[in-house]
Design a protein around this motif. Structure first.
Motif, PDB file in Angstrom:
ATOM      1  N   VAL A 144      98.301  22.169  66.937  1.00  0.00           N
ATOM      2  CA  VAL A 144      99.215  23.301  67.192  1.00  0.00           C
ATOM      3  C   VAL A 144      98.434  24.613  67.189  1.00  0.00           C
ATOM      4  O   VAL A 144      98.572  25.454  68.086  1.00  0.00           O
ATOM      5  N   VAL A 145      97.583  24.776  66.194  1.00  0.00           N
ATOM      6  CA  VAL A 145      96.812  26.014  66.077  1.00  0.00           C
ATOM      7  C   VAL A 145      95.837  26.148  67.253  1.00  0.00           C
ATOM      8  O   VAL A 145      95.643  27.236  67.808  1.00  0.00           O
ATOM      9  N   GLN A 146      95.266  25.028  67.663  1.00  0.00           N
ATOM     10  CA  GLN A 146      94.343  25.060  68.809  1.00  0.00           C
ATOM     11  C   GLN A 146      95.066  25.499  70.086  1.00  0.00           C
ATOM     12  O   GLN A 146      94.599  26.368  70.824  1.00  0.00           O
ATOM     13  N   THR A 147      96.227  24.909  70.328  1.00  0.00           N
ATOM     14  CA  THR A 147      96.983  25.252  71.542  1.00  0.00           C
ATOM     15  C   THR A 147      97.373  26.730  71.524  1.00  0.00           C
ATOM     16  O   THR A 147      97.202  27.443  72.514  1.00  0.00           O
ATOM     17  N   GLN A 148      97.895  27.190  70.393  1.00  0.00           N
ATOM     18  CA  GLN A 148      98.310  28.598  70.303  1.00  0.00           C
ATOM     19  C   GLN A 148      97.106  29.517  70.544  1.00  0.00           C
ATOM     20  O   GLN A 148      97.189  30.487  71.292  1.00  0.00           O
ATOM     21  N   THR A 149      95.993  29.191  69.900  1.00  0.00           N
ATOM     22  CA  THR A 149      94.793  30.032  70.015  1.00  0.00           C
ATOM     23  C   THR A 149      94.312  30.089  71.458  1.00  0.00           C
ATOM     24  O   THR A 149      94.091  31.173  72.022  1.00  0.00           O
ATOM     25  N   GLU A 150      94.156  28.918  72.066  1.00  0.00           N
ATOM     26  CA  GLU A 150      93.605  28.896  73.429  1.00  0.00           C
ATOM     27  C   GLU A 150      94.536  29.593  74.416  1.00  0.00           C
ATOM     28  O   GLU A 150      94.101  30.362  75.259  1.00  0.00           O
ATOM     29  N   ARG A 151      95.839  29.323  74.290  1.00  0.00           N
ATOM     30  CA  ARG A 151      96.773  29.930  75.258  1.00  0.00           C
ATOM     31  C   ARG A 151      96.903  31.438  75.056  1.00  0.00           C
ATOM     32  O   ARG A 151      96.989  32.192  76.009  1.00  0.00           O
ATOM     33  N   CYS A 152      96.925  31.861  73.805  1.00  0.00           N
ATOM     34  CA  CYS A 152      97.115  33.303  73.551  1.00  0.00           C
ATOM     35  C   CYS A 152      95.864  34.109  73.903  1.00  0.00           C
ATOM     36  O   CYS A 152      95.951  35.312  74.118  1.00  0.00           O
ATOM     37  N   LEU A 153      94.698  33.445  73.952  1.00  0.00           N
ATOM     38  CA  LEU A 153      93.451  34.165  74.255  1.00  0.00           C
ATOM     39  C   LEU A 153      93.010  34.026  75.704  1.00  0.00           C
ATOM     40  O   LEU A 153      91.946  34.544  76.079  1.00  0.00           O
ATOM     41  N   GLU A 154      93.800  33.348  76.508  1.00  0.00           N
ATOM     42  CA  GLU A 154      93.461  33.151  77.930  1.00  0.00           C
ATOM     43  C   GLU A 154      93.083  34.503  78.570  1.00  0.00           C
ATOM     44  O   GLU A 154      93.832  35.488  78.441  1.00  0.00           O
ATOM     45  N   GLY A 155      91.910  34.538  79.207  1.00  0.00           N
ATOM     46  CA  GLY A 155      91.528  35.770  79.928  1.00  0.00           C
ATOM     47  C   GLY A 155      90.877  36.832  79.054  1.00  0.00           C
ATOM     48  O   GLY A 155      90.472  37.880  79.551  1.00  0.00           O
ATOM     49  N   VAL A 156      90.754  36.573  77.743  1.00  0.00           N
ATOM     50  CA  VAL A 156      90.056  37.535  76.865  1.00  0.00           C
ATOM     51  C   VAL A 156      88.552  37.255  76.973  1.00  0.00           C
ATOM     52  O   VAL A 156      88.120  36.120  76.783  1.00  0.00           O
ATOM     53  N   GLY A 157      87.791  38.273  77.291  1.00  0.00           N
ATOM     54  CA  GLY A 157      86.348  38.083  77.465  1.00  0.00           C
ATOM     55  C   GLY A 157      85.596  38.203  76.150  1.00  0.00           C
ATOM     56  O   GLY A 157      86.143  38.667  75.148  1.00  0.00           O
ATOM     57  N   ARG A 158      84.331  37.762  76.195  1.00  0.00           N
ATOM     58  CA  ARG A 158      83.478  37.819  74.995  1.00  0.00           C
ATOM     59  C   ARG A 158      83.337  39.221  74.430  1.00  0.00           C
ATOM     60  O   ARG A 158      83.211  39.416  73.230  1.00  0.00           O
ATOM     61  N   ASP A 159      83.328  40.201  75.325  1.00  0.00           N
ATOM     62  CA  ASP A 159      83.133  41.587  74.879  1.00  0.00           C
ATOM     63  C   ASP A 159      84.300  42.066  74.006  1.00  0.00           C
ATOM     64  O   ASP A 159      84.098  42.795  73.040  1.00  0.00           O
ATOM     65  N   LEU A 160      85.514  41.628  74.337  1.00  0.00           N
ATOM     66  CA  LEU A 160      86.679  42.135  73.594  1.00  0.00           C
ATOM     67  C   LEU A 160      87.148  41.192  72.483  1.00  0.00           C
ATOM     68  O   LEU A 160      87.957  41.591  71.636  1.00  0.00           O
ATOM     69  N   ALA A 161      86.650  39.973  72.478  1.00  0.00           N
ATOM     70  CA  ALA A 161      87.120  38.999  71.485  1.00  0.00           C
ATOM     71  C   ALA A 161      86.992  39.500  70.034  1.00  0.00           C
ATOM     72  O   ALA A 161      87.915  39.294  69.228  1.00  0.00           O
ATOM     73  N   PRO A 162      85.893  40.187  69.669  1.00  0.00           N
ATOM     74  CA  PRO A 162      85.794  40.636  68.269  1.00  0.00           C
ATOM     75  C   PRO A 162      86.849  41.675  67.890  1.00  0.00           C
ATOM     76  O   PRO A 162      87.061  41.945  66.709  1.00  0.00           O
ATOM     77  N   SER A 163      87.534  42.257  68.889  1.00  0.00           N
ATOM     78  CA  SER A 163      88.597  43.227  68.569  1.00  0.00           C
ATOM     79  C   SER A 163      89.888  42.534  68.156  1.00  0.00           C
ATOM     80  O   SER A 163      90.804  43.183  67.651  1.00  0.00           O
ATOM     81  N   VAL A 164      89.966  41.242  68.416  1.00  0.00           N
ATOM     82  CA  VAL A 164      91.181  40.510  68.023  1.00  0.00           C
ATOM     83  C   VAL A 164      91.053  40.141  66.552  1.00  0.00           C
ATOM     84  O   VAL A 164      90.028  39.637  66.108  1.00  0.00           O
ATOM     85  N   VAL A 165      92.121  40.439  65.792  1.00  0.00           N
ATOM     86  CA  VAL A 165      92.192  39.990  64.397  1.00  0.00           C
ATOM     87  C   VAL A 165      93.137  38.794  64.399  1.00  0.00           C
ATOM     88  O   VAL A 165      94.224  38.875  64.981  1.00  0.00           O
ATOM     89  N   PHE A 166      92.715  37.698  63.803  1.00  0.00           N
ATOM     90  CA  PHE A 166      93.597  36.528  63.719  1.00  0.00           C
ATOM     91  C   PHE A 166      94.364  36.548  62.413  1.00  0.00           C
ATOM     92  O   PHE A 166      93.853  37.019  61.394  1.00  0.00           O
ATOM     93  N   ALA A 167      95.576  36.020  62.431  1.00  0.00           N
ATOM     94  CA  ALA A 167      96.280  35.778  61.165  1.00  0.00           C
ATOM     95  C   ALA A 167      96.763  34.335  61.201  1.00  0.00           C
ATOM     96  O   ALA A 167      97.590  33.981  62.053  1.00  0.00           O
ATOM     97  N   TYR A 168      96.199  33.513  60.318  1.00  0.00           N
ATOM     98  CA  TYR A 168      96.723  32.156  60.182  1.00  0.00           C
ATOM     99  C   TYR A 168      97.893  32.226  59.213  1.00  0.00           C
ATOM    100  O   TYR A 168      97.722  32.556  58.033  1.00  0.00           O
ATOM    101  N   GLU A 169      99.081  31.949  59.741  1.00  0.00           N
ATOM    102  CA  GLU A 169     100.291  32.027  58.928  1.00  0.00           C
ATOM    103  C   GLU A 169     101.078  30.728  59.047  1.00  0.00           C
ATOM    104  O   GLU A 169     101.842  30.551  60.011  1.00  0.00           O
ATOM    105  N   PRO A 170     100.885  29.807  58.100  1.00  0.00           N
ATOM    106  CA  PRO A 170     101.706  28.599  58.137  1.00  0.00           C
ATOM    107  C   PRO A 170     103.176  29.005  58.015  1.00  0.00           C
ATOM    108  O   PRO A 170     103.538  29.711  57.065  1.00  0.00           O
ATOM    109  N   VAL A 171     103.986  28.603  58.977  1.00  0.00           N
ATOM    110  CA  VAL A 171     105.368  29.104  59.032  1.00  0.00           C
ATOM    111  C   VAL A 171     106.126  28.765  57.746  1.00  0.00           C
ATOM    112  O   VAL A 171     106.934  29.554  57.250  1.00  0.00           O
TER     113      VAL A 171
END
Ligand code: PEP
Length: 256
Positions: A144-171
């Motif tokens: 589930v986490v893999q699918t969410q991560t890959e789909r939500c980051l589609e089109g984000v390039g290496r240059d901007l990836a470090p600007s994304v902050v992740f929050a792992y939040e078990p519902v």
């Protein structure tokens, strides 16, 4: 190992009038508004962004929003754009929170559009991912986490990836008082970092901050924050009261 500055973000959800928000922020700023060991972000409701932003002036505490629309302007009644948030000096925006996914039917595809729009406008997304209790019990947490991560980051390039902050939040841990064990949390955090390595290379993945969210409190924070891949917290309930929020910032400072 790369040193990543810890980040403590408060998600006030649909709480506090503008006057209540200013009173809370003033207490927080008085206690931790000068320190720079830990990044602190406050995410009040839209109606308090301006007043909280003013109260944060001259402090190290940053301003975040809880949501935004992906289009830049137009006929979207009730919505707010990234440019509007930037104009209020917001630096962060929470995207894909499980409450938005559940109550407002936000899909990974929609969240992806928001992530791209935020980055285009120099806003850092705090991108939430996490499994439900049923998904954990079915053994599909990592999938589930893999699918969410890959789909939500589609089109984000290496240059901007470090600007994304992740929050792992078990519902199942959000607002319930049930906290993931440190082993459960670190497992998923490590897994996300591994995925980011595959998507963006290791040096990029090492820069990304992955927060834990789900009933984090001053009592359980030190152990969670000491884990290798847990680089801060996204805090709901405990961010609504100055004492507990400040204690969480101090807990993060202690493990810097
Ligand atoms: C949240 O809503 O992001 C959250 C983590 O809430 P709580 O801390 O109340 O579980």
């Amino acid at each position: 190992m790369t040193t990543r500055k810890k980040l403590i973000a408060g998600n006030w959800k649909m709480n506090k009038t503008s006057a209540d928000a200013v009173a809370l922020v003033s207490e927080i700023v008085a206690a931790v508004g000068k320190q720079s060991d830990v990044d602190v972000v406050l995410c009040p409701p839209f109606t308090s962004l301006e007043s909280v932003g003013r109260a944060l002036e001259g402090s190290t505490v940053k301003l975040g929003a809880q949501n935004m629309h992906h289009e830049s302007s137009g006929a979207f009644t009730g919505e707010i754009s990234a440019a509007m948030l930037r104009a209020l000096f917001a630096t962060h925006v929470i995207l894909g929170h499980s409450e938005r996914r559940t109550y407002f039917a936000e899909s990974d595809e929609l969240i992806n559009k928001k992530v791209l729009a935020a980055l285009k406008n120099q806003l850092r997304p705090i991108l939430c991912v996490g499994e439900t209790l049923a998904e954990r019990e079915a053994g599909s947490t990592l999938k589930v986490v893999q699918t969410q991560t890959e789909r939500c980051l589609e089109g984000v390039g290496r240059d901007l990836a470090p600007s994304v902050v992740f929050a792992y939040e078990p519902v199942w841990a959000i607002g319930t008082g049930k906290v993931a064990t440190t082993a459960q949390a670190q497992e998923v955090h490590g897994f996300i970092r591994g995925l980011l390595t595959k998507l963006f290379t290791d040096p990029v993945a090492q820069k990304v901050r992955i927060l834990y969210g789900g009933s984090m409190k001053p009592a359980n924070a030190p152990e969670l924050l000491a884990q290798k891949d847990i680089v801060g917290g996204l805090i709901g309930g405990a961010s609504l009261e100055a004492r507990s929020f400040v204690d969480l910032v101090n807990a993060a400072t202690a493990v810097v």
